[in-house]
Scaffold this active site. Structure first.
Site, PDB file in Angstrom:
ATOM      1  N   GLU A  46     -30.509 -33.728 -23.153  1.00 43.83           N
ATOM      2  CA  GLU A  46     -31.726 -33.227 -21.667  1.00 43.83           C
ATOM      3  C   GLU A  46     -31.708 -34.773 -21.276  1.00 43.83           C
ATOM      4  OE1 GLU A  46     -32.089 -30.575 -21.003  1.00 43.83           O
ATOM      5  OE2 GLU A  46     -32.144 -29.331 -22.712  1.00 43.83           O
ATOM      6  N   ASN A  50     -30.076 -35.139 -17.544  1.00 46.41           N
ATOM      7  CA  ASN A  50     -30.958 -35.505 -16.318  1.00 46.41           C
ATOM      8  C   ASN A  50     -30.476 -36.884 -15.581  1.00 46.41           C
ATOM      9  OD1 ASN A  50     -32.665 -33.543 -16.154  1.00 46.41           O
ATOM     10  ND2 ASN A  50     -34.483 -34.706 -17.171  1.00 46.41           N
ATOM     11  N   ARG A 103     -31.186 -24.511 -14.067  1.00 51.28           N
ATOM     12  CA  ARG A 103     -31.580 -25.369 -15.153  1.00 51.28           C
ATOM     13  C   ARG A 103     -33.235 -25.095 -15.593  1.00 51.28           C
ATOM     14  NH1 ARG A 103     -29.180 -29.488 -17.271  1.00 51.28           N
ATOM     15  NH2 ARG A 103     -30.916 -30.965 -16.946  1.00 51.28           N
TER      16      ARG A 103
END
Lengths: 147, 111
Positions: A46, A50, A103
Site C-alpha cells: 500500500e 501510494n 481504490r
C-alpha cells in the site's frame, strides 16, 4: 539481532511486488508468524503503491526508497518518495478517501490495521515519508522484548 | 498473472493465477470488463484459488466489478479464497456483500 536494508527503485508498478517480497524476506529473519508477514506485505504494498500513484501521479522516472530496520522487537519500514506530496495528510488518512474511485481509500486503512504505528510526513511539492512499525507478537500479545 | 475463463451455465468462471496488486489490477480490470460485456446475461464467479496476495488495488478491481454487475442486475461471487487473503477481504467488507462459493471448475476436475 539487528539488521538493516535499503531499497531504492523507480516508480514502476512492477516494483510494488519487488518491495513487498524483499521486506517480507527480511521480516522472516525474526519471529514473525506467516500471518504477520502476510500483513506486513500488504502494508508495504500500500505504501509503495501510494508513492507511485499519488506521489508521482503515474510518472515512472521517480525514485522510491524503502528503508527497513529489523530487531528482536519488530520491524520498522520507511517508504519515501520525492513526488508531489500530500496537501492534507489528515484528510488523506480518512477511510474511504481516495482520488481514484476504484481504490476505495483502503490503503491507509490496511497500513493502520496491519502495523502497530504509522507516521505520515508530507511537504507539498517535495514528497512524502511514511514510517510504519510492526512489533513481534506471540499469540496476539506483545513479546517481552517489545514491551 | 494469468487469467483463464470458461462459461459454465449461467456463470462466467474466471480463474486468476498471480498476485492482485498495482501491476496486475489494470489487466485484470480490462479482462473482466470485456467478459462482462461479451456475456451480457451471465453472472461472474472469480476463482482466487491460485492467488496468494491481494491489496487495495486488487480489491478495487473486485468491488468495481461487483458494482458494475449489480447495476446490471447480475451477481458476482468468489471461490477458492485462501486464508492469507481472508483478513484483507474481511477488512474491506467484501464478505458482507459478495458470496464465497465452492469452485465449480475444481469440483469437476476432482470428480
Amino acid at each position: 539481532m539487528t539488521n538493516r536494508m535499503t531499497l531504492r527503485f523507480l516508480s514502476l508498478a512492477e516494483n510494488v511486488g519487488l518491495a513487498r517480497v524483499a521486506v517480507a524476506s527480511l521480516a522472516s529473519q525474526t519471529r514473525f508468524s506467516l500471518q504477520d508477514v502476510d500483513e506486513i506485505k500488504v502494508a508495504v504494498s500500500e505504501a509503495v503503491s501510494n508513492a507511485i500513484i499519488h506521489g508521482y501521479l503515474g510518472k515512472t522516472d521517480g525514485w522510491v526508497q524503502v528503508d527497513c530496520l529489523l530487531d528482536n522487537s519488530g520491524l520498522t519500514v520507511t517508504v519515501e518518495d520525492w513526488g508531489v506530496g500530500i496537501e492534507d495528510v489528515e484528510l488523506a488518512r480518512q477511510p474511504a478517501y481516495s482520488r481514484d474511485p476504484e481504490r476505495m481509500g483502503l490503503g491507509f486503512v490496511f497500513m493502520e490495521s496491519f502495523m502497530h504505528g504509522l507516521t505520515v510526513e508530507s511537504i507539498p511539492g517535495q514528497g512524502t515519508r511514511v514510517e510504519m512499525r510492526r512489533l513481534v507478537t506471540i499469540s496476539g500479545e506483545l513479546s517481552r522484548d517489545a514491551q | 498473472m494469468t487469467i483463464l475463463h470458461t462459461v459454465l451455465g449461467p456463470r462466467i468462471v474466471v480463474a486468476v493465477n498471480g498476485d492482485l496488486d498495482l501491476k496486475t489490477a489494470q489487466p485484470l480490470r480490462d479482462a473482466l470488463d470485456q467478459l462482462i460485456d461479451r456475456y451480457p446475461d451471465k453472472n461472474l464467479l472469480l476463482d482466487l484459488a491460485e492467488v496468494d496476495f491481494v491489496d487495495s488495488s486488487g480489491i478495487g478491481v473486485i468491488l468495481g466489478r461487483y458494482r458494475k454487475l449489480t447495476e446490471r442486475h447480475r451477481t458476482m461471487s468468489l471461490a477458492g479464497v485462501k486464508p492469507a487473503l481472508r483478513t484483507v477481504l474481511e477488512l474491506a467488507g467484501i464478505f458482507s456483500i459478495i458470496a464465497v462459493v465452492d469452485s465449480p471448475v475444481r469440483k469437476e476436475a476432482e470428480q
